[in-house]
Design a protein around this motif. Sequence first.
Motif, PDB file in Angstrom:
ATOM      1  N   GLY A  24       0.805  -1.220   0.000  1.00  0.00           N
ATOM      2  CA  GLY A  24       0.000   0.000   0.000  1.00  0.00           C
ATOM      3  C   GLY A  24       0.831   1.260   0.000  1.00  0.00           C
ATOM      4  N   ARG A  25       1.908   1.263   0.774  1.00  0.00           N
ATOM      5  CA  ARG A  25       2.794   2.439   0.807  1.00  0.00           C
ATOM      6  C   ARG A  25       3.501   2.615  -0.528  1.00  0.00           C
ATOM      7  NH1 ARG A  25       6.552   3.023   5.748  1.00  0.00           N
ATOM      8  NH2 ARG A  25       6.494   5.199   5.132  1.00  0.00           N
ATOM      9  N   ILE A  26       3.969   1.500  -1.081  1.00  0.00           N
ATOM     10  CA  ILE A  26       4.659   1.589  -2.378  1.00  0.00           C
ATOM     11  C   ILE A  26       3.699   2.104  -3.445  1.00  0.00           C
ATOM     12  CG2 ILE A  26       5.773   0.252  -4.204  1.00  0.00           C
ATOM     13  CD1 ILE A  26       6.943  -1.516  -1.925  1.00  0.00           C
ATOM     14  N   GLU A  27       2.476   1.596  -3.462  1.00  0.00           N
ATOM     15  CA  GLU A  27       1.488   2.071  -4.434  1.00  0.00           C
ATOM     16  C   GLU A  27       1.194   3.559  -4.224  1.00  0.00           C
ATOM     17  OE1 GLU A  27      -1.767  -0.658  -4.022  1.00  0.00           O
ATOM     18  OE2 GLU A  27      -0.835  -2.111  -5.389  1.00  0.00           O
ATOM     19  N   LEU A 100      11.485  10.352  -4.379  1.00  0.00           N
ATOM     20  CA  LEU A 100      11.380  11.424  -3.387  1.00  0.00           C
ATOM     21  C   LEU A 100      10.228  11.186  -2.417  1.00  0.00           C
ATOM     22  CD1 LEU A 100      12.147  14.513  -5.640  1.00  0.00           C
ATOM     23  CD2 LEU A 100      13.667  13.445  -3.956  1.00  0.00           C
ATOM     24  N   ALA A 101       9.104  10.683  -2.913  1.00  0.00           N
ATOM     25  CA  ALA A 101       7.962  10.394  -2.037  1.00  0.00           C
ATOM     26  C   ALA A 101       8.337   9.316  -1.027  1.00  0.00           C
ATOM     27  CB  ALA A 101       6.748   9.972  -2.868  1.00  0.00           C
ATOM     28  N   ALA A 102       9.030   8.282  -1.486  1.00  0.00           N
ATOM     29  CA  ALA A 102       9.458   7.210  -0.581  1.00  0.00           C
ATOM     30  C   ALA A 102      10.458   7.754   0.441  1.00  0.00           C
ATOM     31  CB  ALA A 102      10.072   6.059  -1.375  1.00  0.00           C
ATOM     32  N   TRP A 103      11.436   8.536  -0.032  1.00  0.00           N
ATOM     33  CA  TRP A 103      12.465   9.068   0.863  1.00  0.00           C
ATOM     34  C   TRP A 103      11.855   9.954   1.939  1.00  0.00           C
ATOM     35  CZ3 TRP A 103      17.270   7.489   1.459  1.00  0.00           C
ATOM     36  CH2 TRP A 103      18.110   8.256   2.281  1.00  0.00           C
ATOM     37  N   ALA A 104      10.846  10.720   1.578  1.00  0.00           N
ATOM     38  CA  ALA A 104      10.192  11.607   2.550  1.00  0.00           C
ATOM     39  C   ALA A 104       9.572  10.815   3.692  1.00  0.00           C
ATOM     40  CB  ALA A 104       9.122  12.448   1.860  1.00  0.00           C
TER      41      ALA A 104
END
Length: 161
Positions: A24-27, A100-104
Amino acid sequence: MDILEVINARRNIKKFKSDEVSLGRIEHWLQAGTMAPNHRMTEPWEVYFIGEETRAQLNHKSNFCNAPVVLAVLSKHGATDFETFENALASACFVQNFNLAAWAEGVGTFWSSIGSSPRSRAILGVPEGYDVIGIFGVGYPEEIKEPKERTSITEKIKHLS
């Protein structure tokens, strides 16, 4: 973190923890990727989640730094060479938004170009008319290295009359 902090802090991760990252987070981060600029709204990207069997066949030298998740991002060719070029650029922007979204949220990535080889394309089952932008390890960083020295942007700017 604000966006400039995220951009300046992001690193290519070469050592991951074994902790799982939820689909879910990856999506959610991939959805952020879809906000990337793309010419004529072609939305040329496709994402393949790579399972253990395919990962073993790819036989990457570092096993994608032991990331718990591995995925590939593909870019669909356009009707012309120029549109294919534009699509690849848009897909790279998609990847950057995702990274960038993942890194945040404390999750890093490792970007490998192994997917562009004919052997890897065959293993992944990449259809004609697609390029592999990269294969990405995704997970929680075990180690975050210091940034490498960058050339000042002032040395890269040209003013035209």
